[in-house]
Design a protein around this motif. Structure first.
Motif, mmCIF file in Angstrom:
data_model
loop_
_atom_site.group_PDB
_atom_site.id
_atom_site.type_symbol
_atom_site.label_atom_id
_atom_site.label_comp_id
_atom_site.label_asym_id
_atom_site.label_seq_id
_atom_site.Cartn_x
_atom_site.Cartn_y
_atom_site.Cartn_z
ATOM 1 N N VAL A 42 2.144 28.666 46.581
ATOM 2 C CA VAL A 42 2.927 27.675 45.848
ATOM 3 C C VAL A 42 3.424 28.330 44.566
ATOM 4 C CG1 VAL A 42 2.896 25.452 44.670
ATOM 5 C CG2 VAL A 42 1.645 25.748 46.822
ATOM 6 N N THR A 43 4.721 28.526 44.466
ATOM 7 C CA THR A 43 5.295 29.244 43.333
ATOM 8 C C THR A 43 6.326 28.372 42.629
ATOM 9 O OG1 THR A 43 7.085 30.217 44.653
ATOM 10 C CG2 THR A 43 4.994 31.400 44.606
ATOM 11 N N GLN A 44 6.314 28.379 41.308
ATOM 12 C CA GLN A 44 7.297 27.604 40.553
ATOM 13 C C GLN A 44 7.925 28.483 39.485
ATOM 14 O OE1 GLN A 44 3.777 25.097 38.827
ATOM 15 N NE2 GLN A 44 5.613 24.433 37.727
ATOM 16 N N ILE A 45 9.171 28.173 39.154
ATOM 17 C CA ILE A 45 9.904 28.993 38.206
ATOM 18 C C ILE A 45 9.378 28.818 36.791
ATOM 19 C CG2 ILE A 45 11.718 27.241 37.984
ATOM 20 C CD1 ILE A 45 12.049 31.091 37.593
ATOM 21 N N TYR A 71 -4.667 27.329 48.560
ATOM 22 C CA TYR A 71 -3.416 27.516 47.834
ATOM 23 C C TYR A 71 -3.491 28.724 46.901
ATOM 24 C CZ TYR A 71 -2.196 22.791 49.350
ATOM 25 O OH TYR A 71 -1.915 21.682 50.094
ATOM 26 N N ASP A 72 -2.415 29.468 46.864
ATOM 27 C CA ASP A 72 -2.236 30.523 45.872
ATOM 28 C C ASP A 72 -1.127 30.059 44.939
ATOM 29 O OD1 ASP A 72 -1.977 32.818 44.399
ATOM 30 O OD2 ASP A 72 -0.986 33.972 45.974
ATOM 31 N N ASP A 73 -1.508 29.512 43.784
ATOM 32 C CA ASP A 73 -0.554 28.939 42.837
ATOM 33 C C ASP A 73 -0.107 29.994 41.826
ATOM 34 O OD1 ASP A 73 -2.669 26.421 43.351
ATOM 35 O OD2 ASP A 73 -0.548 25.869 43.370
ATOM 36 N N GLN A 74 1.213 30.163 41.703
ATOM 37 C CA GLN A 74 1.741 31.144 40.758
ATOM 38 C C GLN A 74 2.951 30.572 40.030
ATOM 39 O OE1 GLN A 74 1.500 35.291 41.591
ATOM 40 N NE2 GLN A 74 0.917 34.951 43.721
ATOM 41 N N ASN A 75 3.119 31.018 38.770
ATOM 42 C CA ASN A 75 4.179 30.512 37.894
ATOM 43 C C ASN A 75 4.909 31.701 37.283
ATOM 44 O OD1 ASN A 75 5.644 29.381 35.662
ATOM 45 N ND2 ASN A 75 4.263 27.619 35.694
ATOM 46 N N ALA A 76 6.230 31.715 37.430
ATOM 47 C CA ALA A 76 7.032 32.835 36.920
ATOM 48 C C ALA A 76 7.363 32.705 35.445
ATOM 49 C CB ALA A 76 8.319 32.963 37.729
ATOM 50 N N LEU A 99 6.045 28.130 49.317
ATOM 51 C CA LEU A 99 6.845 27.062 48.705
ATOM 52 C C LEU A 99 7.443 27.594 47.414
ATOM 53 C CD1 LEU A 99 7.740 24.036 48.437
ATOM 54 C CD2 LEU A 99 5.646 23.703 47.097
ATOM 55 N N GLY A 100 8.761 27.505 47.288
ATOM 56 C CA GLY A 100 9.447 27.882 46.062
ATOM 57 C C GLY A 100 9.943 26.635 45.351
ATOM 58 N N VAL A 101 9.477 26.425 44.128
ATOM 59 C CA VAL A 101 9.835 25.226 43.361
ATOM 60 C C VAL A 101 10.811 25.618 42.252
ATOM 61 C CG1 VAL A 101 8.960 23.268 42.054
ATOM 62 C CG2 VAL A 101 7.555 24.290 43.854
ATOM 63 N N ASP A 225 17.953 21.151 34.506
ATOM 64 C CA ASP A 225 17.971 22.545 34.096
ATOM 65 C C ASP A 225 16.565 22.932 33.657
ATOM 66 O OD1 ASP A 225 18.138 24.660 31.870
ATOM 67 O OD2 ASP A 225 20.154 24.759 32.721
ATOM 68 N N ASN A 226 15.962 23.910 34.338
ATOM 69 C CA ASN A 226 14.569 24.250 34.057
ATOM 70 C C ASN A 226 14.344 24.724 32.634
ATOM 71 O OD1 ASN A 226 13.413 23.839 36.776
ATOM 72 N ND2 ASN A 226 14.816 25.473 37.344
ATOM 73 N N THR A 227 15.295 25.461 32.081
ATOM 74 C CA THR A 227 15.151 25.973 30.716
ATOM 75 C C THR A 227 15.181 24.835 29.706
ATOM 76 O OG1 THR A 227 16.260 28.018 31.393
ATOM 77 C CG2 THR A 227 16.076 27.600 29.031
ATOM 78 N N VAL A 228 16.135 23.938 29.853
ATOM 79 C CA VAL A 228 16.276 22.839 28.894
ATOM 80 C C VAL A 228 15.125 21.852 29.020
ATOM 81 C CG1 VAL A 228 17.746 20.945 28.107
ATOM 82 C CG2 VAL A 228 18.777 23.098 28.871
ATOM 83 N N ILE A 229 14.754 21.500 30.241
ATOM 84 C CA ILE A 229 13.678 20.528 30.432
ATOM 85 C C ILE A 229 12.356 21.063 29.889
ATOM 86 C CG2 ILE A 229 12.361 19.219 32.141
ATOM 87 C CD1 ILE A 229 15.182 18.194 31.669
#
Length: 329
Positions: A42-45, A71-76, A99-101, A225-229
């Motif tokens: 499970v990966t999220q930006i 689950y292998d949870d990772q955050n970029a 999963l790419g979030v 927008d991921n940056t703004v949020i």
């Protein structure tokens, strides 16, 4: 996929008719629905409420199905170098599904992995992002759910609340493909209503407040927008200090201080993605032929306290359209 009980052990149990077989040495199937275990990456930006909610929904769907999942949870952390590193690691792992979030994370997975199923969620335009050939027929090992916003309806809601609106500002990271698509949708919708769109672009979270401050407008629209949020509080501070109503594109940000939106529930969207994962893992569905899905019934979210702090009187007819569960005091 790895069976947690070997065929040899099963045959031995049958041949020896030993009562002990099938007890403590069997697979951990705590929910009792499957003798298979699965590894899911499970990966999220980046971290923010909407993406977190989508992951919670995804995992809840698999839990409700009774699957045994590790689950292998990772955050970029919004870093493209980390996206590439995470994606490369997963490509060489024994992961059963990834999963790419968020759009950049999903793109990283798709560029690195060709032999494992990939699901995405919180992606606005998967075709434009190069993730699928079409919404109806993705064509490869990637499919999922889109959070494409009903921008026309959102602008109509803003117009109901700010009837004299002539200008609307939009804050976004110009490097995010999903944001550029949403801004174009906003421009198209605004042109039909003779509303001028003023843009404030940025490249990282440290620039969000400055971008918001640069806008002299009647209302501010914030796409998914991921940056703004990730720095949404900065936009709220500007909106409250300048009495400019802030309209995010999704409900979680309304609860965090945005005024209103007509949008999606990210937990439900993630849950829907989890149901797609079940089809792939348990029933052998092929992502190439699984149509991209979207949440079918967006709803109105309101924040009464935000309206007061931004100097806006919400029309009663708008309040009456919102379910009580989606109204923040």
């Amino acid at each position: 996929m790895k069976r947690t009980r070997s065929l040899a052990a099963t045959l031995a149990c049958a041949a020896l008719v030993l009562t002990a077989c099938g007890s403590s040495d069997d697979a951990d199937t705590s929910n009792g629905s499957s003798d298979e275990s699965y590894n899911i990456a499970v990966t999220q930006i980046v971290t923010h409420d909407s993406l977190d909610q989508s992951i919670e929904g995804f995992k809840q769907a698999l839990e409700d199905e009774g699957l045994d999942v590790t689950y292998d949870d990772q955050n970029a952390n919004n870093d493209q170098t980390v996206v590439a590193s995470i994606s490369g690691t997963i490509a060489s792992s024994d992961t059963d599904l990834a999963l790419g979030v968020g759009t950049p994370m999903a793109q990283g997975l798709a560029q690195s992995i060709a032999d494992k199923p990939i699901l995405f969620t919180a992606v606005t335009d998967p075709v434009d992002a190069g993730l699928v050939d079409s919404l109806e027929a993705p064509g490869a090992n990637v499919t999922g759910t889109t959070d494409a916003n009903p921008v026309v309806e959102q602008l109509e809601l803003i117009k109901q609340i700010v009837p004299d609106m002539e200008t609307v500002g939009v804050i976004y990271n110009s490097g995010e493909a999903n944001s550029a698509v949403q801004v174009q949708w906003l421009k198209d919708a605004a042109a039909d209503q003779d509303i001028e769109v003023k843009e404030a672009t940025l490249s990282n979270t440290s620039e969000v407040q400055q971008a918001a401050n640069s806008l002299d407008v009647d209302a501010i629209y914030v796409p998914t927008d991921n940056t703004v949020i990730s720095a949404f509080d900065s936009v709220i501070q500007v909106g409250e200090s300048k009495s400019i109503p802030v309209f995010p594109a999704e409900g979680d940000s309304v609860a965090k201080g945005g005024l209103a939106t007509y949008g999606l529930n990210y937990f439900d969207l993630g849950y829907q993605t989890g149901e797609m994962a079940i089809e792939i893992l348990v029933n052998g569905a092929d992502p190439a032929s699984m149509a991209v899905e979207t949440q079918k019934e967006p709803v109105i979210y309101l924040n009464l306290g935000a309206a007061e702090r931004m100097g806006v009187e919400l029309p009663q007819e708008v309040i009456d359209q919102a379910d009580e569960a989606n109204i923040t005091e």
